[in-house]
Motif scaffolding. Structure first.
Motif, short mmCIF file in Angstrom:
data_model
loop_
_atom_site.label_atom_id
_atom_site.label_comp_id
_atom_site.label_asym_id
_atom_site.label_seq_id
_atom_site.Cartn_x
_atom_site.Cartn_y
_atom_site.Cartn_z
N SER A 1 0.83 -1.21 0.00
CA SER A 1 0.00 0.00 0.00
C SER A 1 0.86 1.26 0.00
O SER A 1 0.58 2.22 -0.74
CB SER A 1 -0.92 -0.02 1.22
N ARG A 2 1.91 1.25 0.80
CA ARG A 2 2.83 2.40 0.88
C ARG A 2 3.45 2.70 -0.48
O ARG A 2 3.70 3.85 -0.83
CB ARG A 2 3.91 2.12 1.91
N LYS A 3 3.69 1.64 -1.27
CA LYS A 3 4.29 1.79 -2.60
C LYS A 3 3.24 2.02 -3.70
O LYS A 3 3.56 2.05 -4.87
CB LYS A 3 5.13 0.56 -2.94
N GLY A 4 1.96 2.13 -3.30
CA GLY A 4 0.91 2.44 -4.26
C GLY A 4 0.16 1.25 -4.82
O GLY A 4 -0.69 1.41 -5.69
N PHE A 5 0.43 0.05 -4.33
CA PHE A 5 -0.28 -1.15 -4.78
C PHE A 5 -1.38 -1.47 -3.77
O PHE A 5 -1.11 -2.04 -2.73
CB PHE A 5 0.69 -2.34 -4.91
N MET B 1 -2.15 -10.03 -7.74
CA MET B 1 -2.07 -8.59 -7.95
C MET B 1 -1.76 -8.33 -9.42
O MET B 1 -1.00 -9.08 -10.04
CB MET B 1 -0.93 -8.04 -7.07
N PHE B 2 -2.30 -7.27 -9.94
CA PHE B 2 -1.98 -6.82 -11.29
C PHE B 2 -1.23 -5.50 -11.19
O PHE B 2 -1.55 -4.65 -10.36
CB PHE B 2 -3.26 -6.64 -12.12
N ALA B 3 -0.22 -5.33 -12.04
CA ALA B 3 0.59 -4.11 -12.04
C ALA B 3 1.12 -3.85 -13.45
O ALA B 3 1.06 -4.73 -14.32
CB ALA B 3 1.75 -4.25 -11.06
N ASP C 1 7.58 -3.98 -12.56
CA ASP C 1 8.10 -5.18 -11.89
C ASP C 1 8.41 -4.94 -10.41
O ASP C 1 9.00 -5.79 -9.76
CB ASP C 1 9.34 -5.71 -12.62
N GLU C 2 8.00 -3.83 -9.85
CA GLU C 2 8.30 -3.52 -8.45
C GLU C 2 7.68 -4.50 -7.45
O GLU C 2 8.30 -4.79 -6.42
CB GLU C 2 7.85 -2.09 -8.13
N PRO C 3 6.46 -5.04 -7.67
CA PRO C 3 5.88 -5.94 -6.66
C PRO C 3 6.75 -7.14 -6.30
O PRO C 3 6.81 -7.53 -5.13
CB PRO C 3 4.55 -6.38 -7.29
#
Length: 109
Positions: A39-43, A67-69, A72-74
């Motif tokens: 959440s802090r990173k926007g996901f 999760m969808f994004a 590749d950060e997740p």
């Protein structure tokens, strides 16, 4: 319209193999930490599903976080969380899926 074009599935164990038996992990606080970091990173959107997993003839429960994004950060967030908490998780490896591929990272050595 927003397109999130990469599907991730993070495998979160609910048990660890200890003294030749499966032992439940107290995952609630650790899972809250992972969710807070995403959440802090926007996901902020994902699904949690309980699932039965099989590994080395062992059957155990796990949570699949889907999760969808569009980046590749997740996977980095998940890997860092897993390594930082493996003293509690007690796993010899961890896994996540990206697109049509499964990635397994060995923690045993």
């Amino acid at each position: 319209m927003i397109e999130l074009n990469t599907k991730y599935v993070f495998h979160i164990p609910l048990c660890k193999w200890e003294n030749d038996e499966l032992v439940p992990i107290d995952i609630d606080g650790l899972l809250d930490d992972l969710i807070a970091e995403f959440s802090r990173k926007g996901f902020e959107g994902f699904y949690l599903t309980r699932s039965k997993a099989y590994y080395k003839s062992r059957r155990f429960d796990e949570i699949l976080m889907v999760m969808f994004a569009d980046c590749d950060e997740p996977e980095g967030i998940f890997a860092e969380w897993f390594r930082a908490n493996n003293n509690v998780l007690g796993q010899e490896a961890f896994a996540w899926e990206m697109g049509n591929s499964l990635f397994i990272e060995d923690l045993s050595g």
